[in-house]
Design a protein around this motif. Structure first.
Motif, mmCIF file in Angstrom:
data_model
loop_
_atom_site.group_PDB
_atom_site.id
_atom_site.type_symbol
_atom_site.label_atom_id
_atom_site.label_comp_id
_atom_site.label_asym_id
_atom_site.label_seq_id
_atom_site.Cartn_x
_atom_site.Cartn_y
_atom_site.Cartn_z
ATOM 1 N N LEU A 444 1.088 -1.712 -0.273
ATOM 2 C CA LEU A 444 -0.081 -0.370 0.010
ATOM 3 C C LEU A 444 0.792 1.335 -0.060
ATOM 4 O O LEU A 444 0.580 2.158 -0.644
ATOM 5 N N ALA A 445 1.911 1.231 0.395
ATOM 6 C CA ALA A 445 3.146 2.224 1.114
ATOM 7 C C ALA A 445 3.757 2.681 -0.396
ATOM 8 O O ALA A 445 4.037 3.572 -0.836
ATOM 9 N N LEU A 446 3.653 1.618 -1.122
ATOM 10 C CA LEU A 446 5.208 1.743 -2.171
ATOM 11 C C LEU A 446 4.385 1.712 -3.609
ATOM 12 O O LEU A 446 5.208 2.214 -4.522
ATOM 13 N N LEU A 447 3.802 0.605 -3.871
ATOM 14 C CA LEU A 447 3.327 0.470 -5.124
ATOM 15 C C LEU A 447 2.658 1.239 -5.880
ATOM 16 O O LEU A 447 1.373 1.642 -5.357
ATOM 17 N N PHE A 450 -1.530 1.641 -5.713
ATOM 18 C CA PHE A 450 -2.007 1.676 -4.111
ATOM 19 C C PHE A 450 -1.934 3.277 -4.756
ATOM 20 O O PHE A 450 -2.160 3.662 -3.004
ATOM 21 N N SER A 451 -1.368 4.257 -5.046
ATOM 22 C CA SER A 451 -1.264 5.205 -4.431
ATOM 23 C C SER A 451 -2.259 6.119 -4.204
ATOM 24 O O SER A 451 -2.587 7.211 -3.543
ATOM 25 N N ALA A 452 -4.324 6.243 -4.736
ATOM 26 C CA ALA A 452 -4.927 6.890 -4.038
ATOM 27 C C ALA A 452 -5.073 6.327 -2.420
ATOM 28 O O ALA A 452 -6.078 7.231 -1.959
ATOM 29 N N VAL A 453 -4.400 5.207 -1.429
ATOM 30 C CA VAL A 453 -4.876 4.622 -0.643
ATOM 31 C C VAL A 453 -3.368 4.889 0.304
ATOM 32 O O VAL A 453 -3.530 4.167 1.538
ATOM 33 N N SER A 457 -1.945 3.970 4.500
ATOM 34 C CA SER A 457 -1.565 2.736 4.781
ATOM 35 C C SER A 457 -1.230 2.770 6.766
ATOM 36 O O SER A 457 -1.602 1.292 6.495
ATOM 37 N N TRP A 458 -0.976 3.882 6.985
ATOM 38 C CA TRP A 458 -0.079 3.750 8.490
ATOM 39 C C TRP A 458 -1.912 2.776 9.833
ATOM 40 O O TRP A 458 -1.805 1.632 10.051
ATOM 41 N N PRO A 459 -3.094 3.696 9.303
ATOM 42 C CA PRO A 459 -4.249 3.504 9.844
ATOM 43 C C PRO A 459 -4.754 1.906 8.905
ATOM 44 O O PRO A 459 -4.695 1.138 10.568
ATOM 45 N N ILE A 460 -3.963 1.358 8.342
ATOM 46 C CA ILE A 460 -4.687 0.775 7.693
ATOM 47 C C ILE A 460 -3.643 -0.688 8.510
ATOM 48 O O ILE A 460 -4.402 -1.871 8.931
ATOM 49 N N GLY A 461 -2.802 -0.328 8.699
ATOM 50 C CA GLY A 461 -2.148 -1.483 9.042
ATOM 51 C C GLY A 461 -2.013 -1.453 10.554
ATOM 52 O O GLY A 461 -2.455 -3.214 11.089
#
Length: 489
Positions: A444-447, A450-453, A457-461
């Protein structure tokens, strides 16, 4: 005096393993950090070129100044709530972050989350030192114009004046740190107010240049209403992610707080109040630059250089150098010093941990990392994606599994008859939940797909890892002894 329901560990550790204990990792005995000390710690963390640029840069999400400010206020309250979780645990137990992580990851497994935090800190310590050294070089070139001829001479990608500025700040920060946490507390008490004085001067100057016409309802980027809503929540999430490192290791400081009330007061004044005030100043000044220069200038050093006054340039640069040293010591040197001490307590103490951090911060050549957006985004961004899952496991374990009932003695002892030994010192269920969380957060953070989300990435994690860990763990405390137990209720 704390109520029994808010017990604070003030005892001594007996029978501690030399592989888990030294005086720096032991529960804090002296608790001198007042509400103002913690406020100053947060001011040092907030009042930096990086935070100013971050707060002002939210303009480019397509939000107006008012929307940016509201998002930052909401984000600051969320950060305060999260920091209270780890901070209160640190106050009650009196232990730094690496020892706190032993509760959920195991007495030896705690080295993994500690070193992840430490590696991130090494790179950012070097980068912040390098960014601050740019201001030192600007002063040197102003005082000694002939040094401009040396700018073309480089070694390992850094000019001769660049090396002078970098090593000067590198040595100065280590000198300050070498005097210990009490001196750092006093240094932080000085840094915050000085930066506010400079911010007020900048506000007055930009207001004068703009003829009083500063519109914080303006935005340099136009987006649709639907996009603005998404960007608003993205801004809130980015504020939380920006503070994700200090949220994790704030116990390194709150362990010196005398009470839970002091910790919560310090976090309140340092985050919602202080961060809002600093963000407001950043937003007003940035909005003013749109009026005066026709574009948003988000770097305060570049803005100061627009002032045609050498004295003001030098004073301004010095203030931001002080500010950057403050945040660097608080956010990027204290934590890895404890983290490295945690690996080999018998051989590495707090000061030696700081020395290792300082040396490695030069070895990684931070000016090269900062100049390479791919390195910054992929390496540091990837490491940052590990922090949400770590936070989730520590908090779920402390509050929902063990209900705050922690045997402090067992955090420093080896053997299957101790609470945090798990499997040879490692808690495999914690690592299983961690790996599941990382598998989700890193892509989520790098690809780019998934730039829209990516901003979330932190709260999802945190959410995913927290749920997984809660499912894996039984609903009971793992404390095996009533001795030296603190109660979170």
């Amino acid at each position: 005096m704390e109520k029994a329901s808010q017990a604070i560990f003030t005892g001594t550790v007996s029978g501690a393993s030399h592989r888990l204990y030294n005086e720096d990792l032991a529960p804090a005995r002296e608790r001198r950090w007042t509400t103002y000390s913690l406020l100053s710690m947060w001011m040092s963390d907030v009042h930096s070129i990086g935070t100013y640029t971050f707060a002002a840069g939210l303009f480019f999400l397509g939000l107006t100044g008012w929307e940016v400010l509201v998002a930052e206020i909401i984000g600051a309250f969320v950060v305060m709530y999260l920091a209270n979780m780890t901070g209160v645990a640190g106050t009650k137990l009196g232990v730094p972050y690496p020892v706190l992580s032993r509760i959920s990851f195991g007495v030896f497994g705690g080295n993994v989350p500690a070193l992840i935090r430490g590696v991130i800190a090494i790179f950012w310590y070097g980068i912040q030192t390098y960014l601050s050294s740019v201001a030192v070089v600007a002063i040197l070139l102003l005082i000694f114009p002939d040094m401009k001829s040396m700018m073309g001479t480089t070694f390992l990608g850094l000019s001769a004046p660049g090396w002078i500025g970098f090593l000067f700040l590198w040595a100065l920060q280590f000198f300050i740190f070498n005097y210990g946490m009490e001196f750092i507390r006093k240094f932080d008490n000085f840094c915050g107010p000085v930066v506010y004085a400079m911010m007020l001067i900048l506000i007055g100057w930009i207001a004068f240049k703009a003829g009083g016409k500063i519109d914080i309802g303006a935005s340099p980027v136009k987006v649709s209403s639907g996009q603005a809503i998404v960007q608003f929540f993205s801004a809130i999430s980015l504020v939380i992610a920006y503070f994700s490192t200090i949220i994790l290791n704030v116990s390194d400081f709150t362990r010196f707080s005398p009470s839970v009330k002091t910790t919560k007061r310090g976090n309140f004044w340092g985050l919602p109040v202080n961060f809002t005030a600093f963000s407001l100043a950043s937003v007003v000044i940035t909005a003013g630059t749109i009026t005066v220069f026709g574009k948003a200038i988000t770097d305060p050093v570049l803005l100061i250089q627009r002032v045609d006054n050498p004295f003001f340039l030098i004073v301004g640069a010095l203030v931001f150098i002080i500010a950057t040293m403050g945040v660097n010591i608080v956010a990027n040197l204290v934590s890895p010093a404890y983290d490295f001490a945690n690996v080999a307590p018998k051989r590495i103490n707090f000061r030696r941990g700081a020395m290792i951090t300082s040396v490695l911060s030069v070895v990684v050549m931070p000016w090269q990392v900062y100049a390479n957006p791919i390195a910054v985004n992929y390496f540091l961004g990837g490491l940052g994606a590990f922090l949400g899952p770590i936070f989730a496991i520590i908090i779920v374990d402390y509050y929902l599994i063990k209900h705050g009932k922690i045997n402090v003695q067992d955090l420093y002892q080896e053997g299957a008859d101790h609470a945090y030994w798990y499997t040879k010192g490692y808690h495999m269920k914690a690592f299983a939940a961690f790996l599941i969380g990382v598998v989700i957060t890193v892509p989520l953070a790098l690809l780019p797909a998934f730039s829209a989300v990516a901003a979330f990435s932190w709260p999802i994690g945190v959410l995913v890892t927290g749920v997984v860990y809660r499912v894996l763990m039984p609903n009971r405390s793992l404390v095996k002894s009533d001795a030296a137990v603190t109660d979170a209720h």
